[in-house]
Design a protein around this motif. Sequence first.
Motif, short mmCIF file in Angstrom:
data_model
loop_
_atom_site.label_atom_id
_atom_site.label_comp_id
_atom_site.label_asym_id
_atom_site.label_seq_id
_atom_site.Cartn_x
_atom_site.Cartn_y
_atom_site.Cartn_z
N GLY A 1 0.81 -1.21 0.00
CA GLY A 1 0.00 0.00 0.00
C GLY A 1 0.85 1.26 0.00
N GLU B 1 -6.91 -3.36 -4.20
CA GLU B 1 -5.82 -4.28 -4.53
C GLU B 1 -6.39 -5.60 -5.05
OE1 GLU B 1 -3.05 -4.57 -5.45
OE2 GLU B 1 -2.53 -2.50 -5.06
N LYS B 2 -5.58 -6.29 -5.83
CA LYS B 2 -5.99 -7.63 -6.27
C LYS B 2 -5.87 -8.58 -5.07
CE LYS B 2 -1.69 -9.06 -6.07
NZ LYS B 2 -1.23 -10.02 -5.06
N PRO B 3 -6.66 -9.62 -5.00
CA PRO B 3 -7.81 -9.93 -5.84
C PRO B 3 -8.96 -8.98 -5.49
CG PRO B 3 -7.76 -11.41 -3.97
CD PRO B 3 -6.52 -10.58 -3.87
N HIS C 1 -3.21 -11.96 -11.34
CA HIS C 1 -2.43 -11.08 -12.23
C HIS C 1 -2.19 -11.75 -13.59
CE1 HIS C 1 -1.08 -7.47 -10.34
NE2 HIS C 1 -0.47 -8.05 -9.33
N ASN D 1 -6.47 -3.70 -8.85
CA ASN D 1 -5.21 -3.12 -9.32
C ASN D 1 -4.40 -4.14 -10.13
OD1 ASN D 1 -3.11 -1.38 -9.70
ND2 ASN D 1 -2.27 -1.59 -7.65
N TRP E 1 8.32 -10.98 -12.65
CA TRP E 1 6.84 -11.08 -12.60
C TRP E 1 6.19 -9.78 -13.06
CZ3 TRP E 1 3.07 -8.62 -9.85
CH2 TRP E 1 3.45 -7.91 -8.72
N HIS F 1 1.85 -15.25 8.93
CA HIS F 1 1.40 -14.17 8.02
C HIS F 1 0.04 -14.53 7.41
CE1 HIS F 1 1.43 -11.29 4.69
NE2 HIS F 1 2.41 -10.67 5.30
N TRP F 2 -0.79 -13.49 7.17
CA TRP F 2 -2.12 -13.73 6.60
C TRP F 2 -2.06 -14.42 5.24
CZ3 TRP F 2 -2.67 -11.55 1.87
CH2 TRP F 2 -1.96 -10.39 1.58
N ALA G 1 -5.75 -1.38 0.24
CA ALA G 1 -4.57 -2.28 0.16
C ALA G 1 -4.46 -3.10 1.44
CB ALA G 1 -3.31 -1.47 -0.09
N PRO H 1 -5.49 -6.95 3.36
CA PRO H 1 -5.51 -8.32 2.88
C PRO H 1 -6.85 -8.64 2.19
CG PRO H 1 -4.70 -8.21 5.14
CD PRO H 1 -5.22 -6.86 4.82
N LEU I 1 -10.68 -8.54 3.40
CA LEU I 1 -11.33 -7.27 3.76
C LEU I 1 -11.82 -6.48 2.55
CD1 LEU I 1 -8.80 -6.23 6.56
CD2 LEU I 1 -11.17 -6.98 6.89
N HIS J 1 -2.10 -0.82 10.47
CA HIS J 1 -1.45 -0.96 11.78
C HIS J 1 -0.65 0.29 12.10
CE1 HIS J 1 -1.86 -5.57 11.33
NE2 HIS J 1 -2.94 -5.02 11.86
N1 LIG Z 1 -0.89 -5.16 -7.34
C1 LIG Z 1 0.24 -5.72 -6.90
O1 LIG Z 1 1.17 -5.87 -7.67
C2 LIG Z 1 0.38 -6.14 -5.46
C3 LIG Z 1 1.63 -6.44 -4.91
C4 LIG Z 1 1.69 -6.83 -3.56
C5 LIG Z 1 0.53 -6.93 -2.79
N2 LIG Z 1 -0.66 -6.65 -3.38
C6 LIG Z 1 -1.93 -6.75 -2.63
O2 LIG Z 1 -2.00 -5.72 -1.67
C7 LIG Z 1 -2.76 -6.13 -0.55
C8 LIG Z 1 -1.93 -5.90 0.71
O3 LIG Z 1 -0.73 -6.64 0.61
P1 LIG Z 1 0.58 -6.19 1.44
O4 LIG Z 1 1.67 -7.05 0.93
O5 LIG Z 1 0.76 -4.73 1.40
O6 LIG Z 1 0.16 -6.66 2.91
P2 LIG Z 1 0.65 -6.08 4.30
O7 LIG Z 1 0.36 -7.11 5.33
O8 LIG Z 1 2.04 -5.54 4.19
O9 LIG Z 1 -0.31 -4.82 4.52
C9 LIG Z 1 -1.66 -4.97 4.84
C10 LIG Z 1 -2.24 -3.68 5.38
O10 LIG Z 1 -3.58 -3.92 5.82
C11 LIG Z 1 -3.71 -3.52 7.20
N3 LIG Z 1 -4.68 -4.37 7.86
C12 LIG Z 1 -5.89 -3.94 8.30
N4 LIG Z 1 -6.56 -4.95 8.88
C13 LIG Z 1 -5.76 -6.03 8.82
C14 LIG Z 1 -5.92 -7.36 9.29
N5 LIG Z 1 -7.03 -7.78 9.91
N6 LIG Z 1 -4.90 -8.22 9.05
C15 LIG Z 1 -3.79 -7.83 8.42
N7 LIG Z 1 -3.58 -6.56 7.97
C16 LIG Z 1 -4.57 -5.67 8.18
C17 LIG Z 1 -2.30 -3.62 7.75
O11 LIG Z 1 -2.15 -2.78 8.87
C18 LIG Z 1 -1.47 -3.14 6.59
O12 LIG Z 1 -1.47 -1.73 6.54
C19 LIG Z 1 -3.11 -7.60 -0.80
O13 LIG Z 1 -4.39 -7.71 -1.35
C20 LIG Z 1 -2.08 -8.04 -1.83
O14 LIG Z 1 -2.55 -9.09 -2.66
C21 LIG Z 1 -0.75 -6.25 -4.67
#
Ligand SMILES: NC(=O)c1ccc[n+]([C@@H]2O[C@H](COP(=O)([O-])OP(=O)(O)OC[C@H]3O[C@@H](n4cnc5c(N)ncnc54)[C@H](O)[C@@H]3O)[C@@H](O)[C@H]2O)c1
Length: 372
Positions: free
Chosen positions: A17, A96-98, A183, A123, A259, A165-166, A73, A75, A78, A39
């Motif tokens: 994000g 964000e995807k999905p 993707h 996205n 990728w 991790h989620w 952005a 998980p 949500l 967070h």
């Molecule tokens: N488009 C892309 O190329 C791309 C690349 C990476 C990730 N993503 C997507 O972005 C999204 C977030 O991925 P990320 O890697 O940034 O994850 P991350 O765990 O680093 O971030 C998740 C965010 O959500 C918040 N959040 C709120 N409620 C939460 C909960 N109950 N559990 C966990 N986190 C919670 C966290 O605080 C954090 O800010 C996912 O859907 C992932 O698939 C997309």
Amino acid sequence: MNQGEIRLGGVGCGGFGLYALQQFAQVPGVKPTGMAGTHRQAAYAAAQRFGIPDIEDVDKLLARDDVDLIYIATPPFLHHRQALAALEAGKHVICEKPLAMTVEQADSMIAAARKHDRLLIANLMQRYNPVYDAVERLIQSQTLGELLHGYFENYASDENLPPEHWFWDQSKSGGIFVEHGVHFFDLFAGWLGPGAVVAAQRGLRPGSSPPIEEHVQCTVRYGSTVLVNFYHGFHQAGRMDRQELRLVFERGDVTLYDWVPTKARIHAIADEAQTRALCELFPGARLDVSTTYSPKDRICQGRHKALDIYQMIELAWGEGTNKSHRYGELLRAILADQLAWARDHTHTRKITEVNGRDSLAVACAADRLAQA
Ligand SMILES: NC(=O)c1ccc[n+]([C@@H]2O[C@H](COP(=O)([O-])OP(=O)(O)OC[C@H]3O[C@@H](n4cnc5c(N)ncnc54)[C@H](O)[C@@H]3O)[C@@H](O)[C@H]2O)c1
């Protein structure tokens, strides 16, 4: 939508994000105005970087009238709830995807977006890569003959994904096909049209408890002849993270690397006109002629067709492109394209809400088959 400034609110500002917000903030006319649902530590860093308030509570962010567009952005589990709430609050949404965890959820989000005449996309930025267009033209022009087979092999790192991790919790991520595969299902659907999953498997990490789905693979049939294999494994050290995508045609192949592909290599047997056509499809590529055939060696066969082949060539395209810069470019391009549509619906976008739904439908079908 405000024709001037687009006021952007971020929901979830973790690893990705924050990176995406940085890119979105650089799209002309976009101004981050608030964030929520993240967070504390990540929120603090993001709020500092953009000089915006951390509103914490998602509903409070959605209730603000100085926010036009919400970027989600968090998980995957949500996305449905948060996107629906944002749409109901009259906001445009980039999620964000999905797009969601199930096709039913995606359908209800799309219905809400249409009812309120708001933007809603996942996205899925892969189609904004210049190499996507080059490969599309290669397939359509049949410069290398008919397309026969494709594969995408993703040997991804799990170094930043501890067991708790989620990502590993299927009830939160949807599993690898859903969380990550979308993707590439979208990419191939762009090139080849809708596909049908014909085989799928998954593998669990031995000794993991709860079980960790560490790799998945599936075969998707496009049209009546093209078969594509997708493999995603999350089991590598970060420094060995690597991906390769190949399309095999009657007279050669194109291979993309990473990728978010930055480099392409084309290996082919071709005459002069085809060589020139390939150079035009991949402008700036370096051409190496590996072999020139003498007249007696020119005639060969493939698929029971006679071929008159003048030379074997290698083209190298995109050498030296910085992956991170290309990634940023794609994120800025997707937002600019979608905002142009939000301001004026006569603008034709590269992707719509349907891409988020259809890529999810293929991912869910693959996941169901793999689990069975
Ligand atoms: N488009 C892309 O190329 C791309 C690349 C990476 C990730 N993503 C997507 O972005 C999204 C977030 O991925 P990320 O890697 O940034 O994850 P991350 O765990 O680093 O971030 C998740 C965010 O959500 C918040 N959040 C709120 N409620 C939460 C909960 N109950 N559990 C966990 N986190 C919670 C966290 O605080 C954090 O800010 C996912 O859907 C992932 O698939 C997309």
